[in-house]
Motif scaffolding. Structure first.
Motif, PDB file in Angstrom:
ATOM      1  N   TYR A  99       0.852  -1.359   0.094  1.00 10.11           N
ATOM      2  CA  TYR A  99       0.024  -0.407  -0.718  1.00 10.11           C
ATOM      3  C   TYR A  99       1.435   1.031  -0.560  1.00 10.11           C
ATOM      4  CZ  TYR A  99      -4.367  -2.448   0.814  1.00 10.11           C
ATOM      5  OH  TYR A  99      -5.795  -3.545   1.268  1.00 10.11           O
ATOM      6  N   PHE A 100       0.357   2.455  -0.723  1.00  8.10           N
ATOM      7  CA  PHE A 100       0.742   3.178  -0.762  1.00  8.10           C
ATOM      8  C   PHE A 100       0.880   4.111   0.432  1.00  8.10           C
ATOM      9  CE2 PHE A 100       2.351   3.425  -4.250  1.00  8.10           C
ATOM     10  CZ  PHE A 100       1.891   3.195  -5.952  1.00  8.10           C
ATOM     11  N   THR A 101       0.321   4.209   1.492  1.00  7.25           N
ATOM     12  CA  THR A 101      -0.061   4.580   2.282  1.00  7.25           C
ATOM     13  C   THR A 101      -0.815   4.353   3.632  1.00  7.25           C
ATOM     14  OG1 THR A 101      -2.282   5.330   2.197  1.00  7.25           O
ATOM     15  CG2 THR A 101      -0.809   6.675   1.376  1.00  7.25           C
ATOM     16  N   GLY A 102      -0.186   4.333   5.176  1.00  5.48           N
ATOM     17  CA  GLY A 102      -0.654   3.374   6.464  1.00  5.48           C
ATOM     18  C   GLY A 102       0.636   2.654   6.334  1.00  5.48           C
ATOM     19  N   LYS A 103       0.200   1.738   7.273  1.00  2.00           N
ATOM     20  CA  LYS A 103       0.915   1.081   8.141  1.00  2.00           C
ATOM     21  C   LYS A 103       1.171  -0.104   7.303  1.00  2.00           C
ATOM     22  CE  LYS A 103      -0.713   1.113  12.912  1.00  2.00           C
ATOM     23  NZ  LYS A 103      -1.103   0.455  13.725  1.00  2.00           N
ATOM     24  N   LYS A 104       2.980  -0.426   7.296  1.00  2.00           N
ATOM     25  CA  LYS A 104       3.196  -1.501   6.542  1.00  2.00           C
ATOM     26  C   LYS A 104       3.903  -2.926   6.797  1.00  2.00           C
ATOM     27  CE  LYS A 104       4.963   2.243   3.588  1.00  2.00           C
ATOM     28  NZ  LYS A 104       3.758   1.704   1.825  1.00  2.00           N
ATOM     29  N   ASP A 105       3.324  -2.810   8.571  1.00  3.52           N
ATOM     30  CA  ASP A 105       3.712  -4.165   8.509  1.00  3.52           C
ATOM     31  C   ASP A 105       2.107  -4.888   9.113  1.00  3.52           C
ATOM     32  OD1 ASP A 105       5.601  -3.142  11.798  1.00  3.52           O
ATOM     33  OD2 ASP A 105       3.620  -2.332  10.601  1.00  3.52           O
ATOM     34  N   GLU A 106       1.107  -4.643   9.054  1.00  3.41           N
ATOM     35  CA  GLU A 106      -0.287  -5.137   9.599  1.00  3.41           C
ATOM     36  C   GLU A 106      -0.256  -5.795   9.091  1.00  3.41           C
ATOM     37  OE1 GLU A 106      -3.216  -1.631   8.298  1.00  3.41           O
ATOM     38  OE2 GLU A 106      -4.843  -2.334   9.745  1.00  3.41           O
ATOM     39  N   LYS A 107      -0.963  -6.661   9.747  1.00  3.28           N
ATOM     40  CA  LYS A 107      -1.077  -8.268   9.584  1.00  3.28           C
ATOM     41  C   LYS A 107      -2.154  -8.130   8.636  1.00  3.28           C
ATOM     42  CE  LYS A 107       2.471 -11.005  10.823  1.00  3.28           C
ATOM     43  NZ  LYS A 107       2.953 -11.973  10.214  1.00  3.28           N
ATOM     44  N   ILE A 108      -2.781  -9.098   7.106  1.00  3.14           N
ATOM     45  CA  ILE A 108      -4.153  -8.543   7.447  1.00  3.14           C
ATOM     46  C   ILE A 108      -4.130 -10.455   7.036  1.00  3.14           C
ATOM     47  CG2 ILE A 108      -4.001  -6.534   6.652  1.00  3.14           C
ATOM     48  CD1 ILE A 108      -3.117  -7.251   3.597  1.00  3.14           C
ATOM     49  N   ILE A 109      -5.326 -10.803   6.192  1.00  3.69           N
ATOM     50  CA  ILE A 109      -6.275 -12.320   5.308  1.00  3.69           C
ATOM     51  C   ILE A 109      -6.324 -11.071   4.020  1.00  3.69           C
ATOM     52  CG2 ILE A 109      -7.878 -13.330   5.571  1.00  3.69           C
ATOM     53  CD1 ILE A 109      -8.056 -13.282   8.642  1.00  3.69           C
ATOM     54  N   GLY A 110      -5.926 -11.939   3.465  1.00  4.68           N
ATOM     55  CA  GLY A 110      -6.590 -11.971   1.774  1.00  4.68           C
ATOM     56  C   GLY A 110      -7.549 -12.736   0.986  1.00  4.68           C
ATOM     57  N   LEU A 111      -8.426 -13.104   0.055  1.00  7.83           N
ATOM     58  CA  LEU A 111      -8.777 -13.700  -0.820  1.00  7.83           C
ATOM     59  C   LEU A 111      -8.851 -13.328  -2.042  1.00  7.83           C
ATOM     60  CD1 LEU A 111     -12.250 -15.331   0.376  1.00  7.83           C
ATOM     61  CD2 LEU A 111     -11.396 -14.377  -1.622  1.00  7.83           C
ATOM     62  N   VAL A 112      -8.581 -14.848  -2.655  1.00 13.95           N
ATOM     63  CA  VAL A 112      -8.510 -14.164  -3.866  1.00 13.95           C
ATOM     64  C   VAL A 112      -9.473 -14.835  -4.781  1.00 13.95           C
ATOM     65  CG1 VAL A 112      -7.120 -13.944  -6.200  1.00 13.95           C
ATOM     66  CG2 VAL A 112      -6.461 -13.204  -3.766  1.00 13.95           C
ATOM     67  N   PHE A 113     -10.317 -14.298  -5.767  1.00 12.57           N
ATOM     68  CA  PHE A 113     -11.336 -15.068  -6.411  1.00 12.57           C
ATOM     69  C   PHE A 113     -11.717 -14.847  -7.140  1.00 12.57           C
ATOM     70  CE2 PHE A 113     -16.047 -16.761  -7.051  1.00 12.57           C
ATOM     71  CZ  PHE A 113     -16.009 -17.937  -6.393  1.00 12.57           C
ATOM     72  N   PRO A 114     -11.073 -16.085  -8.450  1.00  9.49           N
ATOM     73  CA  PRO A 114     -11.375 -15.677 -10.156  1.00  9.49           C
ATOM     74  C   PRO A 114     -12.600 -15.726  -9.991  1.00  9.49           C
ATOM     75  CG  PRO A 114     -10.742 -17.976  -9.399  1.00  9.49           C
ATOM     76  CD  PRO A 114     -11.134 -17.507  -8.212  1.00  9.49           C
ATOM     77  N   ILE A 115     -12.666 -14.352 -11.300  1.00  5.85           N
ATOM     78  CA  ILE A 115     -14.362 -13.592 -11.799  1.00  5.85           C
ATOM     79  C   ILE A 115     -14.899 -14.687 -12.578  1.00  5.85           C
ATOM     80  CG2 ILE A 115     -14.862 -12.011 -12.752  1.00  5.85           C
ATOM     81  CD1 ILE A 115     -14.709 -11.631 -10.160  1.00  5.85           C
ATOM     82  N   GLU A 116     -16.113 -14.968 -12.477  1.00  4.83           N
ATOM     83  CA  GLU A 116     -16.221 -16.234 -13.427  1.00  4.83           C
ATOM     84  C   GLU A 116     -17.667 -15.600 -14.696  1.00  4.83           C
ATOM     85  OE1 GLU A 116     -17.148 -19.962 -10.487  1.00  4.83           O
ATOM     86  OE2 GLU A 116     -19.063 -19.209 -10.975  1.00  4.83           O
TER      87      GLU A 116
END
Length: 564
Positions: free
Chosen positions: A171-188
């Motif tokens: 991210y260009f702004t915000g904390k650089k070491d913040e923990k997140i959960i990511g979900l990636v879903f292919p678009i049908e």
């Protein structure tokens, strides 16, 4: 061993204080131990049950929190995918709009994405095959593509999804070491730029990791998370060795294929009982100490007076006459202590009177030795001045008179008995100048002294009588070599005065240190005076010694302590 036990037993039962301490301990210890054991058994049973319920609740809350986050992200992704899969709702023909209609269409779509955000949602992005994305402008797409998990994303098939943990350094702004959960879903969708695109939903996981940290730190739990491919997504660092006695919880999320494994060592699981046991033991020990202290406090008034009198008598016997016993009571011990104080004061006054008498006697002896100035110096010097005055000019006479004046000034100065060594040596220099004028440059003088020795004190006129003895007895017409050496030893100084004159036999050396011997016209008494003055000032362990070899040399050695 029997003798040692017997001695301990005899000593213990002779002390009133020891008897009282043992009595108090016996009376208080047995009921205290019984009460402590009963309390520990009951309280540990209750606390263990409560702690077990608390841990099960904490573990179930962690399971529920993870499941809620996954469910929320999954619902959002399914809803957006369903919306994008309907060509009647939205068709993105161009990635970068070239018309106002296209711009409005993209803005409406990004508002639609933003509408699906919740409080914990970090961002929702639609990313095309070319790397263009829709959503807020904070995303650094190049850094996102460099993340290791994005390589797995390209191999996803329709209907599959990817969930994992990573940091927010893309991210260009915000904390650089913040923990997140990511979900990636292919678009049908096969329409426009949506073909082959992927939906990225990111949720803030700081609260989840803080909860995991709470379980790890407070409950000493080891947590392991695995995804549907049996890959370890998260594992507690510095985990302890797994034991068969550990308490274990396992949970499987059927919808996503994830597994959570929580393990707590038995020692921490039952640590509440251990804490109660420790506090029970501490309470028993504290009670024992308290009982002992109370026993000592009650016995002190009975024994303190006798012990104080005994220790005071011991200090007086060791020479401490400032000892006084404080009078606290008017009983028999108080009267005895008062009489003891009077006796010590009388002894102290008597010793002070004797010490004063001895000091006066010592001062008188020092002055008596000091006033015994050898008259030969004055007579011989005056004769030399008279002889030189006939043969030479007034300059030499003036120099001789000057040096003589300096020597006599130090001899007749009674202000300080102890003077620095460098001042005594300065007087010797004047004395040698007088002898040089008298005899000429017929003798050699060598002086070897460490600079640190010059400031130490020595009795006045300690060296001149020794030099007089050299010129009057060792040398003939002042011819010879004189060596003076001063060395610093541990705790004392040592001065050695050596000449290469005619030397002395043992009888002559003994006479020089004999108080009853006095040579012709008073010669020889100066050496004895030096020895006695050293001893009177510093003690009999110090003084003057003589070594001589007849026909070769003589050495005078003075030993005295370091005094600044």
């Amino acid at each position: 061993m029997k003798n040692f036990t017997k001695k301990i037993k005899n000593y213990s039962f002779r002390s009133i204080r020891t008897k009282m301490v043992l009595f108090f301990l016996i009376v208080a210890l047995f009921p205290l131990l019984l009460f402590g054991l009963l309390s520990y058994g009951k309280s540990s049973e209750i606390v263990n049950k409560q702690f077990n319920d608390y841990e099960q609740f904490a573990v179930s809350q962690l399971n529920e929190q993870i499941e809620n986050i996954f469910e929320q992200m999954y619902v959002v992704s399914k809803d957006i995918n369903q919306y994008l899969s309907d060509p009647t709702l939205v068709i993105l023909q161009e990635e970068i709009p070239r018309t106002y209609t296209g711009f409005i269409e993209i803005k409406n779509f990004e508002r639609y994405l933003e509408a699906h955000k919740t409080y914990d949602t970090k961002g929702i992005y639609l990313i095309t095959n070319t790397g263009y994305y829709y959503g807020n402008s904070r995303l650094d797409i190049h850094k996102l593509f460099k993340k290791p998990f994005w390589k797995e994303i390209n191999s996803l098939k329709d209907g599959d999804l990817w969930i994992g943990f990573y940091n927010t350094d893309h991210y260009f702004t915000g904390k650089k070491d913040e923990k997140i959960i990511g979900l990636v879903f292919p678009i049908e969708s096969d329409f426009g730029v949506l073909k082959g695109s992927k939906l990225l939903v990111e949720t803030n996981a700081e609260e989840l990791f803080s909860y995991i940290g709470f379980l790890e730190n407070d409950l000493h739990a080891s947590i392991t998370l695995k995804n549907g491919k049996n890959q370890v997504v998260y594992k507690t660092k510095n985990t302890q060795k797994e034991l068969t006695t550990d308490i274990i919880w396992n949970n499987h999320f059927e919808a996503y294929g994830w597994d959570i494994h929580i393990r707590i060592p038995k020692e921490y699981y039952y640590q509440s009982s251990t804490v109660i046991l420790r506090y029970t033991i501490a309470a028993i020990l504290f009670s024992i100490i308290l009982v002992s202290v109370l026993a000592v406090v009650f016995s002190v008034p009975l024994t303190r007076g006798i012990k104080s009198l005994n220790s005071s008598m011991k200090r007086v016997s060791e020479g401490n006459l400032d000892t006084q016993i404080p009078i606290r009571f008017n009983d028999e011990l108080g009267i005895l202590s008062q009489n003891f104080n009077v006796m010590v004061n009388q002894i102290k006054e008597l010793i002070e009177k004797i010490s004063m008498t001895e000091r006066l006697k010592r001062q008188a002896e020092l002055k008596a030795f000091h006033y015994q100035i050898n008259p030969h110096l004055l007579f011989n010097t005056l004769n030399s001045i008279q002889w030189k005055a006939r043969l030479s000019g007034a300059k030499e006479v003036q120099g001789m008179i000057y040096h003589l004046t300096e020597v006599l000034h130090e001899n007749l100065n009674f202000a300080d008995e102890l003077i620095p060594l460098k001042k005594e040596l300065k007087t010797i220099q004047h004395y040698l100048k007088v002898q040089e004028i008298r005899y000429g440059q017929t003798f050699e003088y060598i002086e070897t002294i460490h600079p640190e020795c010059l400031d130490y004190l020595i009795p006045r006129m300690s060296l001149q009588p020794l030099f007089e003895n050299i010129f009057f007895h060792a040398f003939e017409d002042g011819r010879g070599r004189i060596e003076l050496e001063v060395t610093a030893q541990p705790g004392y100084l040592e001065l050695t005065l050596t000449d290469n004159g005619k030397g002395m036999n043992k009888e002559t050396m003994d006479k020089l240190l004999d108080p009853n011997h006095q040579g012709v016209n008073g010669r020889g008494i100066g050496v004895y005076n030096v020895d006695q003055r050293i001893r009177l000032h510093f003690g009999n362990e110090y003084g003057l010694s003589i070594e001589s070899v007849a026909g070769m040399k003589s050495s005078f050695r003075i030993k005295w302590p370091k005094r600044s």
